[in-house]
Design a protein around this motif. Structure first.
Motif, PDB file in Angstrom:
ATOM      1  N   GLY A  53       0.839  -1.205   0.000  1.00 16.63           N
ATOM      2  CA  GLY A  53       0.000   0.000   0.000  1.00 16.63           C
ATOM      3  C   GLY A  53       0.863   1.241   0.000  1.00 16.63           C
ATOM      4  O   GLY A  53       0.995   1.920   1.011  1.00 16.63           O
ATOM      5  N   ILE A  54       1.465   1.539  -1.141  1.00 15.66           N
ATOM      6  CA  ILE A  54       2.349   2.700  -1.266  1.00 15.66           C
ATOM      7  C   ILE A  54       1.604   3.790  -2.018  1.00 15.66           C
ATOM      8  O   ILE A  54       1.073   3.556  -3.101  1.00 15.66           O
ATOM      9  CB  ILE A  54       3.654   2.334  -2.003  1.00 15.66           C
ATOM     10  N   LEU A  55       1.579   4.968  -1.417  1.00 17.29           N
ATOM     11  CA  LEU A  55       0.933   6.123  -2.039  1.00 17.29           C
ATOM     12  C   LEU A  55       1.998   7.081  -2.542  1.00 17.29           C
ATOM     13  O   LEU A  55       3.019   7.281  -1.878  1.00 17.29           O
ATOM     14  CB  LEU A  55       0.058   6.852  -1.022  1.00 17.29           C
ATOM     15  N   ALA A  56       1.739   7.685  -3.691  1.00 17.83           N
ATOM     16  CA  ALA A  56       2.615   8.727  -4.221  1.00 17.83           C
ATOM     17  C   ALA A  56       1.986  10.066  -3.877  1.00 17.83           C
ATOM     18  O   ALA A  56       0.889  10.375  -4.330  1.00 17.83           O
ATOM     19  CB  ALA A  56       2.776   8.579  -5.728  1.00 17.83           C
ATOM     20  N   THR A  57       2.663  10.848  -3.058  1.00 21.91           N
ATOM     21  CA  THR A  57       2.184  12.175  -2.691  1.00 21.91           C
ATOM     22  C   THR A  57       3.046  13.203  -3.423  1.00 21.91           C
ATOM     23  O   THR A  57       4.089  12.843  -3.993  1.00 21.91           O
ATOM     24  CB  THR A  57       2.284  12.416  -1.171  1.00 21.91           C
ATOM     25  N   PRO A  58       2.666  14.475  -3.380  1.00 22.13           N
ATOM     26  CA  PRO A  58       3.509  15.487  -4.033  1.00 22.13           C
ATOM     27  C   PRO A  58       4.912  15.577  -3.438  1.00 22.13           C
ATOM     28  O   PRO A  58       5.825  16.082  -4.079  1.00 22.13           O
ATOM     29  CB  PRO A  58       2.751  16.795  -3.787  1.00 22.13           C
ATOM     30  N   ARG A  59       5.108  15.076  -2.217  1.00 17.03           N
ATOM     31  CA  ARG A  59       6.426  15.158  -1.567  1.00 17.03           C
ATOM     32  C   ARG A  59       7.164  13.830  -1.547  1.00 17.03           C
ATOM     33  O   ARG A  59       8.262  13.746  -1.033  1.00 17.03           O
ATOM     34  CB  ARG A  59       6.262  15.699  -0.145  1.00 17.03           C
ATOM     35  N   TYR A  61       6.917   9.177  -1.634  1.00 14.82           N
ATOM     36  CA  TYR A  61       6.156   7.964  -1.365  1.00 14.82           C
ATOM     37  C   TYR A  61       5.943   7.775   0.133  1.00 14.82           C
ATOM     38  O   TYR A  61       6.826   8.051   0.937  1.00 14.82           O
ATOM     39  CB  TYR A  61       6.899   6.737  -1.895  1.00 14.82           C
ATOM     40  N   VAL A  62       4.763   7.273   0.483  1.00 15.97           N
ATOM     41  CA  VAL A  62       4.454   6.918   1.868  1.00 15.97           C
ATOM     42  C   VAL A  62       3.688   5.599   1.859  1.00 15.97           C
ATOM     43  O   VAL A  62       3.010   5.274   0.887  1.00 15.97           O
ATOM     44  CB  VAL A  62       3.609   7.990   2.596  1.00 15.97           C
ATOM     45  N   LEU A  63       3.810   4.875   2.950  1.00 20.80           N
ATOM     46  CA  LEU A  63       3.009   3.671   3.122  1.00 20.80           C
ATOM     47  C   LEU A  63       1.655   4.052   3.686  1.00 20.80           C
ATOM     48  O   LEU A  63       1.558   4.926   4.555  1.00 20.80           O
ATOM     49  CB  LEU A  63       3.688   2.700   4.091  1.00 20.80           C
ATOM     50  N   GLU A  64       0.614   3.399   3.188  1.00 24.07           N
ATOM     51  CA  GLU A  64      -0.718   3.613   3.752  1.00 24.07           C
ATOM     52  C   GLU A  64      -0.697   3.095   5.179  1.00 24.07           C
ATOM     53  O   GLU A  64      -0.228   1.999   5.447  1.00 24.07           O
ATOM     54  CB  GLU A  64      -1.772   2.838   2.965  1.00 24.07           C
ATOM     55  N   ARG A  65      -1.194   3.909   6.076  1.00 25.35           N
ATOM     56  CA  ARG A  65      -1.264   3.513   7.479  1.00 25.35           C
ATOM     57  C   ARG A  65      -2.659   3.803   8.001  1.00 25.35           C
ATOM     58  O   ARG A  65      -3.296   4.764   7.580  1.00 25.35           O
ATOM     59  CB  ARG A  65      -0.239   4.282   8.308  1.00 25.35           C
ATOM     60  N   ARG A  66      -3.084   3.008   8.920  1.00 28.06           N
ATOM     61  CA  ARG A  66      -4.382   3.245   9.561  1.00 28.06           C
ATOM     62  C   ARG A  66      -4.279   4.544  10.342  1.00 28.06           C
ATOM     63  O   ARG A  66      -3.406   4.710  11.173  1.00 28.06           O
ATOM     64  CB  ARG A  66      -4.703   2.067  10.496  1.00 28.06           C
ATOM     65  N   GLN A  67      -5.160   5.470  10.047  1.00 28.60           N
ATOM     66  CA  GLN A  67      -5.148   6.773  10.688  1.00 28.60           C
ATOM     67  C   GLN A  67      -6.326   6.879  11.647  1.00 28.60           C
ATOM     68  O   GLN A  67      -7.400   6.349  11.391  1.00 28.60           O
ATOM     69  CB  GLN A  67      -5.242   7.892   9.645  1.00 28.60           C
TER      70      GLN A  67
END
Length: 173
Positions: A53-59, A61-67
């Motif tokens: 679950g890797i997301l590409a953000t404008p800054r 890559y981040v892993l999707e985490r339960r928020q």
């Protein structure tokens, strides 16, 4: 840096993302692993295809985490010049701008992951938009778009809605 096979490098990239406190850019991963940015983009694609679950953000890559908190969608409309004011209204009221969503006539739903939690995040996003001469996704829909907004509780979300309404950014049909 020790040379890695593709599979070893992808596992190491996944570990870097797991341990990261924030987004990690493809360029920084490329430097860390002594490969091109395009190799990293391919590695990320393969990791995603494998279920990561890797997301590409404008800054980066981040892993999707339960928020924690509550998540709602708001329908907004504004000009491109008002984008910064809209985003600022959301974060100043206690919300995180998770993403922006538009309906495209050919591609259907298009989503841009934003992950904007502060004025600093917004400033960096606006700077990158200007640096690349990019236009907001909402340009495709005459300014109409959705935002997924995360807040710590319902009261915070009500503040976000009120701030957007006060600025005239909520879509009312």
């Amino acid at each position: 840096m020790v040379e890695h096979s593709g599979a070893e490098r992808r596992a190491a990239v996944a570990r870097v993302l797991e341990e990261a406190a924030g987004p990690v850019s493809a360029a920084s991963l490329a430097r860390q692993f002594s490969v091109s940015r395009q190799i990293i983009v391919g590695d990320i694609a393969l990791l995603r295809a494998g279920g990561a679950g890797i997301l590409a953000t404008p800054r980066g890559y981040v892993l999707e985490r339960r928020q924690e908190g509550v998540v709602h969608t708001v329908a907004c409309v504004h000009t491109p010049e008002q984008m910064e004011a809209e985003l600022t209204a959301i974060v100043d009221a206690g919300g995180e701008v998770v993403d922006v969503i538009v309906e495209h006539p050919v591609y259907g739903q298009l989503t841009g992951i934003l992950g904007l939690r502060s004025r600093y995040d917004i400033g960096e996003f606006i700077r990158r938009v200007a640096e690349h001469g990019a236009r907001p996704l909402s340009d495709l829909t005459g300014g109409i778009h959705l935002h997924t907004v995360r807040c710590q509780d319902e009261k915070s979300f009500q503040r976000v809605q009120k701030a957007l309404a006060n600025e005239g950014f909520l879509l009312n049909m």
